[in-house]
Scaffold this motif. Structure first.
Motif, PDB file in Angstrom:
ATOM      1  N   ARG A 362     121.658  73.124 -73.295  1.00  0.00           N
ATOM      2  CA  ARG A 362     122.446  73.792 -74.336  1.00  0.00           C
ATOM      3  C   ARG A 362     123.154  75.017 -73.763  1.00  0.00           C
ATOM      4  N   ASN A 387     128.372  73.683 -82.737  1.00  0.00           N
ATOM      5  CA  ASN A 387     126.995  74.065 -83.065  1.00  0.00           C
ATOM      6  C   ASN A 387     126.697  73.780 -84.533  1.00  0.00           C
ATOM      7  N   GLY A 394     121.532  74.129 -86.112  1.00  0.00           N
ATOM      8  CA  GLY A 394     122.694  75.012 -86.107  1.00  0.00           C
ATOM      9  C   GLY A 394     122.782  75.773 -87.416  1.00  0.00           C
ATOM     10  N   GLY A 399     120.957  79.602 -83.603  1.00  0.00           N
ATOM     11  CA  GLY A 399     122.144  78.902 -83.145  1.00  0.00           C
ATOM     12  C   GLY A 399     123.279  79.850 -82.799  1.00  0.00           C
TER      13      GLY A 399
END
Length: 453
Positions: A362, A387, A394, A399
């Motif tokens: 990520r 995202n 998210g 996030g």
């Protein structure tokens, strides 16, 4: 615990009411829910019935994927509350408007804590509009945000000692109290959530993103995943956590996102295992890093905007804004995983087909978007969009902080280089040193095939 409680208005506590109400919003669980336990306690003290409610509405940037997951959890929550003889209902209505309506006949309204703008706006609107007392209970962090720090923290190293000094005080078992007086009927028209697809159709949310097979919503599933992680993965977590091909992480972030599991619950269960580097590493992520994210979003209202980044980061990125990019991709190309980089594409396919990207990938996923867009501002917009759209975890503090970290938030300046300036850089050869990239790409391809069946 008084430190978890915040009075959102100063209304007369002697107002008459027919019931105590708990507006469930961020903490969708019965286990280790301080807001629920306070609501029961207050109802018993007042000799009034208690009921819990949830307002189901269109949430910004949310599509059918998170709704399906959340509705699975709400179905389970209704059953779990019923076992404790607590009435729970869902209404297809904006949560703030529903809460205002219910408060008209309430002695007291209790709500859990949210850290994002919309959550704070909902609570403020309700606080300004009702006549009964309105109490917020912070139950989705181990150490309440304002107790940990009175300001936005610079980095993990600045908040870590503050949190660590308070963990022992806040890491207390939570006693459950039986409700003495029950309600027989909800004071509003209940919305039927038994048919999840019908609910999604009724809400008219975006259906372009598929429902994922890997995650089922609800606190029972969250508890199962917790025990599986602790018993099978925790001992090797420090060594394996950055290898996405091993599936070595807890995969609890979607459940933490919806409050289907409590970080206090996770902490107490983890502490039953012997002290080790792996346990320390896991608790660092769960408590220090996660609660640093809450600190960022709570004290910085621009948490999802480029303007909310540290000044040094914006300055260095601006100095290199005109640097030549070897590749530039459109949002559509990113979204469809059509870049030249097989590893980046695999990370995006993880998001598309699993609803969650492995932690180390990520970071790589975010860094490369900075490198392959026309400007850092555009890169930030693209990452927030991706995202929010594809990740089950998210649209929350973690996030948004993860996106901001790619641009230097909670990090330090590094050696300068093209495009990035002094922002930390990641390269595919670094992935190859960390883990078996061939195995990772293979595992994602298998995931794609399973999801597409």
């Amino acid at each position: 615990m008084k430190e978890r409680i915040k009075y959102l208005n100063d209304k007369n506590v002697n107002v008459k009411g027919k019931y105590v109400a708990y507006w469930i919003q961020a903490s969708q669980r019965t286990k280790y829910n301080h807001a629920l336990e306070l609501a029961i306690q207050k109802a018993n003290q007042e000799q009034l019935p208690l009921f819990c409610f949830f307002g189901l509405t269109k949430y910004p940037a949310a599509n059918q994927r998170p709704y399906h997951f959340m509705l699975e959890g709400l179905q389970q929550l209704k059953i779990s509350l019923a076992k404790r003889k607590i009435l729970f209902g869902v209404a297809k209505q904006s949560p703030d408007d529903l809460a205002i309506s219910i408060a008209k006949n309430a002695k007291l309204l209790i709500v859990d804590c949210g850290y994002l703008r919309i959550q704070k706006q909902w609570r403020k609107k309700v606080a300004d509009s009702i006549d009964c007392q309105f109490i917020q209970v912070e139950t989705d962090v181990l150490v309440p945000v304002e107790q940990a720090s009175e300001k936005e923290e610079w980095a993990a190293k600045t908040i870590r000692p503050k949190i660590q000094s308070l963990i022992k005080y806040f890491a207390k078992e939570l006693n459950e109290e039986d409700l003495q007086k029950k309600m027989d009927k909800l004071p509003f028209q209940e919305y039927d959530i038994s048919n999840i697809q019908k609910c999604i159709d009724d809400l008219d949310v975006d259906k372009s993103v598929s429902i994922v097979q890997q995650f089922k919503g609800g606190e029972i599933e969250a508890q199962t995943r917790l025990q599986e992680f602790l018993n099978k993965k925790l001992k090797n977590y420090a060594k394996n956590r950055n290898d996405p091909s091993l599936n070595a992480t807890s995969n609890l972030s979607p459940y933490l996102h919806f409050g289907m599991i409590s970080p206090l619950n996770i902490y107490l269960e983890a502490m039953k295992f012997p002290a080790s580097d792996s346990r320390d590493s896991f608790l660092e992520e769960l408590i220090v890093r996660r609660e640093l994210s809450m600190n960022f979003c709570y004290y910085n209202d621009l948490y999802d905007k480029y303007e909310g980044l540290p000044t040094w980061a914006k300055n260095t990125l601006q100095e290199h804004a005109k640097d030549k990019r070897e590749y530039i991709y459109t949002l559509e190309q990113f979204e469809k995983a059509k870049t030249h980089d097989v590893y980046w594409n695999s990370a995006q396919f993880e998001a598309i087909h699993k609803g969650k990207i492995s932690g180390y990938m990520r970071m790589y996923w975010g860094k490369k978007v900075i490198e392959w867009t026309e400007s850092p501002q555009q890169a930030f917009e693209y990452l927030v969009y991706l995202n929010d759209k594809y990740h089950l975890d998210g649209r929350d503090a973690n996030g948004y902080t993860g996106v901001a970290w790619c641009f230097g938030k909670h990090d330090r300046p590094w050696t300068g280089r093209k495009i990035f300036g002094n922002i930390r850089y990641m390269i595919d050869s670094g992935l190859k040193r960390k883990f078996d990239t061939v195995q990772y790409v293979t595992s994602v391809n298998q995931l794609k095939k399973q999801q597409q069946k």
